[in-house]
Design a protein around this motif. Sequence first.
Motif, PDB file in Angstrom:
ATOM      1  N   VAL A  40       0.844  -1.197   0.000  1.00  0.00           N
ATOM      2  CA  VAL A  40       0.000   0.000   0.000  1.00  0.00           C
ATOM      3  C   VAL A  40       0.881   1.249   0.000  1.00  0.00           C
ATOM      4  O   VAL A  40       0.670   2.170  -0.781  1.00  0.00           O
ATOM      5  CB  VAL A  40      -0.976  -0.001   1.198  1.00  0.00           C
ATOM      6  CG1 VAL A  40      -1.740   1.307   1.280  1.00  0.00           C
ATOM      7  CG2 VAL A  40      -1.935  -1.180   1.093  1.00  0.00           C
ATOM      8  N   LYS A  41       1.896   1.272   0.850  1.00  0.00           N
ATOM      9  CA  LYS A  41       2.810   2.417   0.890  1.00  0.00           C
ATOM     10  C   LYS A  41       3.596   2.530  -0.413  1.00  0.00           C
ATOM     11  O   LYS A  41       3.827   3.623  -0.908  1.00  0.00           O
ATOM     12  CB  LYS A  41       3.771   2.298   2.075  1.00  0.00           C
ATOM     13  CG  LYS A  41       3.120   2.590   3.398  1.00  0.00           C
ATOM     14  CD  LYS A  41       4.122   2.519   4.512  1.00  0.00           C
ATOM     15  CE  LYS A  41       3.454   2.775   5.847  1.00  0.00           C
ATOM     16  NZ  LYS A  41       4.384   2.628   6.964  1.00  0.00           N
ATOM     17  N   GLN A  42       4.019   1.389  -0.978  1.00  0.00           N
ATOM     18  CA  GLN A  42       4.765   1.412  -2.238  1.00  0.00           C
ATOM     19  C   GLN A  42       3.934   2.027  -3.358  1.00  0.00           C
ATOM     20  O   GLN A  42       4.432   2.803  -4.159  1.00  0.00           O
ATOM     21  CB  GLN A  42       5.162   0.005  -2.656  1.00  0.00           C
ATOM     22  CG  GLN A  42       6.296  -0.584  -1.865  1.00  0.00           C
ATOM     23  CD  GLN A  42       6.545  -2.006  -2.284  1.00  0.00           C
ATOM     24  OE1 GLN A  42       5.661  -2.844  -2.208  1.00  0.00           O
ATOM     25  NE2 GLN A  42       7.744  -2.263  -2.743  1.00  0.00           N
ATOM     26  N   LEU A  43       2.681   1.653  -3.419  1.00  0.00           N
ATOM     27  CA  LEU A  43       1.833   2.051  -4.530  1.00  0.00           C
ATOM     28  C   LEU A  43       1.228   3.438  -4.371  1.00  0.00           C
ATOM     29  O   LEU A  43       0.988   4.133  -5.349  1.00  0.00           O
ATOM     30  CB  LEU A  43       0.715   1.018  -4.702  1.00  0.00           C
ATOM     31  CG  LEU A  43      -0.073   1.035  -5.984  1.00  0.00           C
ATOM     32  CD1 LEU A  43       0.845   0.884  -7.194  1.00  0.00           C
ATOM     33  CD2 LEU A  43      -1.099  -0.074  -5.985  1.00  0.00           C
ATOM     34  N   GLU A  55      -8.484   9.888 -11.541  1.00  0.00           N
ATOM     35  CA  GLU A  55      -7.415   9.825 -12.558  1.00  0.00           C
ATOM     36  C   GLU A  55      -6.055   9.527 -11.922  1.00  0.00           C
ATOM     37  O   GLU A  55      -5.246   8.808 -12.475  1.00  0.00           O
ATOM     38  CB  GLU A  55      -7.369  11.136 -13.339  1.00  0.00           C
ATOM     39  CG  GLU A  55      -6.490  11.099 -14.549  1.00  0.00           C
ATOM     40  CD  GLU A  55      -6.948  10.108 -15.609  1.00  0.00           C
ATOM     41  OE1 GLU A  55      -6.074   9.566 -16.300  1.00  0.00           O
ATOM     42  OE2 GLU A  55      -8.158   9.874 -15.748  1.00  0.00           O
ATOM     43  N   LYS A  56      -5.822  10.075 -10.734  1.00  0.00           N
ATOM     44  CA  LYS A  56      -4.554   9.859 -10.031  1.00  0.00           C
ATOM     45  C   LYS A  56      -4.404   8.390  -9.592  1.00  0.00           C
ATOM     46  O   LYS A  56      -3.301   7.875  -9.506  1.00  0.00           O
ATOM     47  CB  LYS A  56      -4.481  10.793  -8.823  1.00  0.00           C
ATOM     48  CG  LYS A  56      -3.204  10.737  -8.054  1.00  0.00           C
ATOM     49  CD  LYS A  56      -2.089  11.431  -8.794  1.00  0.00           C
ATOM     50  CE  LYS A  56      -0.857  11.492  -7.904  1.00  0.00           C
ATOM     51  NZ  LYS A  56       0.312  11.962  -8.588  1.00  0.00           N
ATOM     52  N   LEU A  57      -5.517   7.728  -9.328  1.00  0.00           N
ATOM     53  CA  LEU A  57      -5.472   6.340  -8.875  1.00  0.00           C
ATOM     54  C   LEU A  57      -5.524   5.330 -10.020  1.00  0.00           C
ATOM     55  O   LEU A  57      -5.273   4.148  -9.817  1.00  0.00           O
ATOM     56  CB  LEU A  57      -6.635   6.070  -7.912  1.00  0.00           C
ATOM     57  CG  LEU A  57      -6.635   6.896  -6.631  1.00  0.00           C
ATOM     58  CD1 LEU A  57      -7.876   6.592  -5.808  1.00  0.00           C
ATOM     59  CD2 LEU A  57      -5.374   6.648  -5.825  1.00  0.00           C
ATOM     60  N   LYS A  58      -5.815   5.800 -11.201  1.00  0.00           N
ATOM     61  CA  LYS A  58      -5.958   4.929 -12.366  1.00  0.00           C
ATOM     62  C   LYS A  58      -4.653   4.169 -12.649  1.00  0.00           C
ATOM     63  O   LYS A  58      -3.573   4.746 -12.644  1.00  0.00           O
ATOM     64  CB  LYS A  58      -6.332   5.780 -13.575  1.00  0.00           C
ATOM     65  CG  LYS A  58      -6.643   5.003 -14.804  1.00  0.00           C
ATOM     66  CD  LYS A  58      -7.059   5.967 -15.895  1.00  0.00           C
ATOM     67  CE  LYS A  58      -7.291   5.248 -17.195  1.00  0.00           C
ATOM     68  NZ  LYS A  58      -7.637   6.189 -18.254  1.00  0.00           N
ATOM     69  N   GLY A  59      -4.771   2.873 -12.861  1.00  0.00           N
ATOM     70  CA  GLY A  59      -3.622   2.060 -13.227  1.00  0.00           C
ATOM     71  C   GLY A  59      -2.792   1.555 -12.062  1.00  0.00           C
ATOM     72  O   GLY A  59      -1.738   0.980 -12.250  1.00  0.00           O
TER      73      GLY A  59
END
Length: 90
Positions: A40-43, A55-59
Motif C-alpha cells: 500500500v505504501k509502495q503504490l 485519474e490519479k489512482l488509475k492504473g
Amino acid sequence: MRALESEKEFSKWILEVGIGLSGDTIKLPSECYPKEQDPVKQLYNDVNFKAVTAEKLKGRDILTVTNDLSIEQNNAVLNSIHGRKEVYDI
C-alpha cells in the motif's frame, strides 16, 4: 523481452529460469525485494488522499492470491483515505 541496458543481467536470469537452468529452487535478485515491504505504501506513497482524484489512482493495482488478502489490502487503502466513511448494504 524488452529490457533497458541496466536490466540486461536480469533479463538473462529470467530467460534462464524459463528454460529450467535455475534448478529446483529460484532465488530472486535483490532488486526484486524493495526496501519498503508494504504494498500500500509502495503504490500510494505519492498520493495525497485529502485531494485525490480518480485519474490519479488509475492504473494502480495490488494483486493478491486470495480474496481474504485482497480485502485486507483494500481495507488498508481505505483506512488511508481521510473523511467520513459510509457503509452501504445491498
